[in-house]
Design a protein around this motif. Structure first.
Motif, PDB file in Angstrom:
ATOM      1  N   TYR A  58       0.627  -1.140   0.050  1.00  0.00           N
ATOM      2  CA  TYR A  58       0.391   0.026  -0.226  1.00  0.00           C
ATOM      3  C   TYR A  58       0.926   1.378  -0.022  1.00  0.00           C
ATOM      4  O   TYR A  58       0.715   1.794  -0.853  1.00  0.00           O
ATOM      5  N   ASP A  61      -7.767   3.115  -7.877  1.00  0.00           N
ATOM      6  CA  ASP A  61      -8.769   1.951  -8.089  1.00  0.00           C
ATOM      7  C   ASP A  61      -7.434   0.549  -7.101  1.00  0.00           C
ATOM      8  O   ASP A  61      -8.042  -0.407  -6.396  1.00  0.00           O
ATOM      9  N   GLU A  62      -6.214   0.879  -8.180  1.00  0.00           N
ATOM     10  CA  GLU A  62      -5.827  -0.451  -7.395  1.00  0.00           C
ATOM     11  C   GLU A  62      -4.860  -0.100  -6.052  1.00  0.00           C
ATOM     12  O   GLU A  62      -4.684  -0.958  -5.326  1.00  0.00           O
ATOM     13  N   LEU A  90      -6.621   1.359  -3.483  1.00  0.00           N
ATOM     14  CA  LEU A  90      -8.176   1.385  -2.652  1.00  0.00           C
ATOM     15  C   LEU A  90      -7.892  -0.777  -2.706  1.00  0.00           C
ATOM     16  O   LEU A  90      -8.429  -0.315  -1.574  1.00  0.00           O
ATOM     17  N   LYS A  91      -7.566  -1.007  -3.767  1.00  0.00           N
ATOM     18  CA  LYS A  91      -7.966  -2.571  -3.453  1.00  0.00           C
ATOM     19  C   LYS A  91      -6.614  -3.295  -2.190  1.00  0.00           C
ATOM     20  O   LYS A  91      -6.864  -3.862  -1.515  1.00  0.00           O
ATOM     21  N   ALA A  92      -5.471  -2.377  -2.410  1.00  0.00           N
ATOM     22  CA  ALA A  92      -4.333  -2.958  -1.209  1.00  0.00           C
ATOM     23  C   ALA A  92      -4.750  -2.117  -0.392  1.00  0.00           C
ATOM     24  O   ALA A  92      -4.460  -2.134   0.925  1.00  0.00           O
ATOM     25  N   LYS A  99      -7.284  -1.586   1.238  1.00  0.00           N
ATOM     26  CA  LYS A  99      -8.445  -3.220   1.469  1.00  0.00           C
ATOM     27  C   LYS A  99      -7.994  -4.312   2.105  1.00  0.00           C
ATOM     28  O   LYS A  99      -7.929  -5.535   2.996  1.00  0.00           O
ATOM     29  N   ASP A 100      -6.574  -5.093   1.511  1.00  0.00           N
ATOM     30  CA  ASP A 100      -5.891  -6.047   1.254  1.00  0.00           C
ATOM     31  C   ASP A 100      -5.075  -5.837   3.180  1.00  0.00           C
ATOM     32  O   ASP A 100      -5.343  -6.503   3.644  1.00  0.00           O
TER      33      ASP A 100
END
Length: 146
Positions: free
Chosen positions: A70, A109-110, A112-114, A116-117
């Motif tokens: 992140y 977007d990437e 945001l996914k990171a 969440k991960d």
């Protein structure tokens, strides 16, 4: 090498200090050192405490790796934004700027996914650490009863 001063009270056979090094498997590198109040400079700690810290560090590793991913993406976003501002200052055409802006949105977007991960990794590893620490407390309490 650890040497004791001849007048040290730790010269008794009970506290025989050997040439030991903390060995960590290369695929299990600790990314951070877990806190333990027993780790005080000059204090002798039990070997199982070091093993416990290695276990906690391995449980923290997925969390640390997710945070690193992140953080790397956040730095990349900053660089892309900085580059975008410089290009706008150079009067680059709107068509070319739209491509850069699209990449920035995709990158967001990437990111945001990171994030969440990372959040999932924190919850999972902290639960595992709490479970492990509870087991250690039970083990240590049982040792005290013997």
């Amino acid at each position: 090498k650890l040497k004791l001063h001849p007048s040290s009270s730790l010269e008794s056979p009970k506290y025989k200090v050997r040439n030991t090094r903390l060995k960590v498997h290369p695929h299990h590198n600790m990314t951070s050192i877990p806190f333990d109040p027993r780790l005080v400079l000059g204090q002798i700690i039990p070997k199982n405490a070091i093993e416990d810290l290695k276990t906690i560090a391995s449980l923290q590793k997925p969390q640390d790796l997710a945070f690193k991913k992140y953080n790397d993406l956040a730095q990349l976003e900053y660089k892309i934004k900085l580059l975008s501002q410089k290009l706008k200052g150079l009067n680059v055409s709107d068509e070319k700027m739209k491509k850069i802006d699209k990449k920035l949105v995709d990158h967001h977007d990437e990111m945001l996914k990171a994030s969440k991960d990372y959040m999932k990794a924190v919850v999972k590893s902290e639960k595992a650490i709490l479970k492990f620490k509870a087991g250690v407390q039970v083990r240590d309490a049982n040792k005290g009863m013997l």
